[in-house]
Scaffold this active site. Structure first.
Site, PDB file in Angstrom:
ATOM      1  N   LYS A   4       0.815  -1.241  -0.088  1.00 33.71           N
ATOM      2  CA  LYS A   4       0.285   0.554   0.292  1.00 33.71           C
ATOM      3  C   LYS A   4       1.428   1.086   0.161  1.00 33.71           C
ATOM      4  O   LYS A   4       1.952   1.281   0.643  1.00 33.71           O
ATOM      5  CB  LYS A   4      -0.614   0.314   1.579  1.00 33.71           C
ATOM      6  CG  LYS A   4      -1.485   0.469   1.234  1.00 33.71           C
ATOM      7  CD  LYS A   4      -2.370   1.265   2.422  1.00 33.71           C
ATOM      8  CE  LYS A   4      -3.955   2.023   3.273  1.00 33.71           C
ATOM      9  NZ  LYS A   4      -4.575   1.608   3.969  1.00 33.71           N
ATOM     10  N   SER A  15      -9.050   2.479   3.798  1.00 30.58           N
ATOM     11  CA  SER A  15      -8.001   2.727   2.856  1.00 30.58           C
ATOM     12  C   SER A  15      -6.936   2.283   2.324  1.00 30.58           C
ATOM     13  O   SER A  15      -5.981   2.686   0.984  1.00 30.58           O
ATOM     14  CB  SER A  15      -7.563   4.243   3.543  1.00 30.58           C
ATOM     15  OG  SER A  15      -6.743   3.652   5.013  1.00 30.58           O
ATOM     16  N   SER A  30      -9.424   0.760   7.822  1.00 32.11           N
ATOM     17  CA  SER A  30      -8.780   0.343   7.042  1.00 32.11           C
ATOM     18  C   SER A  30      -8.458  -0.681   5.766  1.00 32.11           C
ATOM     19  O   SER A  30      -7.924  -0.804   4.693  1.00 32.11           O
ATOM     20  CB  SER A  30      -7.859   1.565   6.373  1.00 32.11           C
ATOM     21  OG  SER A  30      -8.619   2.469   6.319  1.00 32.11           O
TER      22      SER A  30
END
Length: 528
Positions: free
Chosen positions: A120, A196, A220
């Site tokens: 990520k 996220s 997230s």
């Protein structure tokens, strides 16, 4: 960056030959043959390399260690999958093909030896590669060193092939940054993959890789796991180190880990990355045995409390209510004791305290960005919502911040009291099926930045997940349900502080009772 080259035909021919001559190995190691995979996925086994990447990460590592496949073959196949799938998915925003090919020449001999992986683009830094955090303000920032988490991921044998999309600084529950554009949910391209860690979840759901890095400050990891039909565990606070640059984030809200296809991959990865480093402000309670070992131990008869009402009394979609109720029935059928009970949490007060800490964290982020850039950032460097959030955070007084933290610590004590009577707390992961893109976060053509409305919408969407961030408890989203529209609906379990073991044991039991691995979305690299 070197352009993608085609997969060397000799390599694929060799891979096909090795796979066809070692079917017995596949059956004994992973309990499945290529023909069985084709039956379960509904896709013909025309290309052994494609079918091999339907396995989880430990399965692939087993093939590498046995000599069935070379790491470079897996890397080239993942590159092909990115190039094929990403134009419609928009999950991978930084390609690291050269680094991956170089690493494939001599991967570490850990539990995931030679397995491709995605990071990520937030939190975890890979030295020499950009980390934008989804923001124009850091579009040119190059990470100087690997963070401790990445060091341990590499040591475990993982090969990073790219970085995945994230909302600006991970502030929302949908992955629609203005810098890179929206990531699409592979189950339905008009819907969000969550956030996220939405880029990572979309890539894993589409079977580009079997697992990918994710982190969690309010849900997230678990939100995108729910939206994309994956397993997502947020570990106990401080189980994974945030070093060397950080001790904690927002009074311990943020945890690092991954989204995965299988439960055992999540457990084995946490075994490989867990542990404090000198200078960390605190450490998670020590585990009794390896988490991977926990997945093979029956959970026993658990006491599970469940709830379908939110702490703030906000609505929850009937699909999500049905998912919780059906899971409660499944748990009873497996021999667990299930009761409809919930901890005593004032949802309005919790939301206000969480908002205070989150706003202060946004202001802290702005100061961090200025240090990373070496010069002050301006409003034009950020999305309007982010800038407004940062400015509001700058107005929070120190005393108000500490009052909010004190209240959240009282919630942790209430959760500890509640879970002295129960082993786990079951809720929906989010309050509705994956929302349509454009309905949570304003796009680049929308100049509005009504942060109060947007944050209110976010807290209504995720009434449960932030509680585990505030208390530091481990929690997981398990992909047990899909609605009539074919969208995944995750269910959420919160465990006692430090007790990932019970979560992994139950998750493995649920995975066996209601397997999800063979459910593949319409947009997937497995289609070939």
């Amino acid at each position: 960056m070197r352009e993608l080259g085609s997969i060397h035909p000799t390599s694929l021919q060799e891979a096909r030959s090795r796979v066809s001559t070692r079917r017995a190995f596949l059956k004994s190691t992973m309990g499945v043959t290529l023909a069985g995979l084709a039956t379960r996925t509904g896709k013909a086994a025309q290309n052994p390399a494609l079918e091999l990447l339907s396995h989880d990460a430990l399965g692939l590592a087993g093939l590498v260690k046995s000599g069935e496949l070379k790491p470079i073959e897996l890397v080239e196949e993942v590159i092909r999958r990115i190039e094929e799938t990403n134009p419609r998915l928009n999950a991978v925003i930084t390609k690291m093909y050269d680094q991956a090919r170089a690493a494939a020449a001599s991967p570490a001999g850990g539990p995931f030896q030679g397995v491709p992986f995605l990071l990520k683009d937030l939190g975890a830094q890979y030295g020499g590669v950009r980390m934008t955090s989804g923001s124009r303000a850091l579009a040119d920032f190059i990470a100087p060193v690997d963070t401790e988490l990445v060091i341990r991921q590499k040591r475990a044998g993982l090969i990073v092939v790219g970085k995945t999309n994230t909302p600006e600084f991970g502030l929302t529950a949908t992955t629609e940054p203005h810098l890179f554009g929206a990531t699409h949910n592979p189950w339905n391209l008009g819907h969000t993959p969550g956030g996220s860690s939405g880029g990572s979840a979309a890539a894993v759901a589409a079977r580009i890789v079997p697992m990918a890095h994710a982190n969690d400050g309010g849900g997230s990891i678990r939100i995108p796991a729910s939206c994309c039909g994956l397993f997502g565990l947020k570990p106990t606070r401080a189980r994974n180190s945030l070093g060397p640059h950080l001790g904690d984030i927002m009074s311990g809200m943020v945890a690092e880990h991954a989204v995965t296809i299988s439960v055992r991959d999540s457990a084995a990865l946490l075994d490989a990355t867990a542990g404090w480093i000198p200078g960390d402000p605190y450490a998670a309670p020590p585990q009794e045995r390896p988490f991977l070992e926990e997945t093979s131990i029956p959970p026993g008869r658990l006491r599970v409390a469940f709830v379908t009402a939110t702490p703030a009394g906000t609505p929850i979609h009937s699909d999500c209510v049905a998912a919780v109720q059906e899971t409660a029935r499944l748990l009873e059928s497996l021999g667990h004791r299930v009761e409809e009970q919930s901890p005593s949490i004032n949802g309005q007060q919790f939301g206000a305290a969480f908002r205070t800490v989150w706003l202060a964290g946004a202001s802290w982020t702005l100061h961090g960005v200025n240090r990373m850039r070496g010069r002050p950032a301006a409003a034009s460097d950020f999305e309007p919502f982010t800038w407004e959030f940062m400015q509001q955070g700058a107005e929070i007084k120190a005393g108000d911040y500490l009052i909010a933290v004190t209240y959240l610590q009282s919630v942790a004590r209430e959760m500890a009291r509640f879970l002295s009577q129960y082993d786990l707390w079951l809720t929906a992961t989010i309050a509705e099926p994956p929302p349509r893109l454009g309905t949570i976060h304003p796009g680049p053509s929308d100049p509005s930045s009504d942060s109060a409305r947007i944050l209110g919408r976010l807290l209504d969407l995720v009434p449960y997940t932030p509680i585990a961030n505030a208390t530091g408890q481990p929690a997981m989203s398990v992909p047990l349900h899909w609605n009539q529209e074919g969208l995944p609906i995750g269910v959420h379990f919160v465990g006692r502080f430090g007790d990932e073991a019970t979560l992994f044991r139950l998750a493995a039991q649920l995975e066996q009772a209601r397997p999800w691995k063979s459910r593949i979305p319409p947009l997937s690299a497995s289609a070939g």
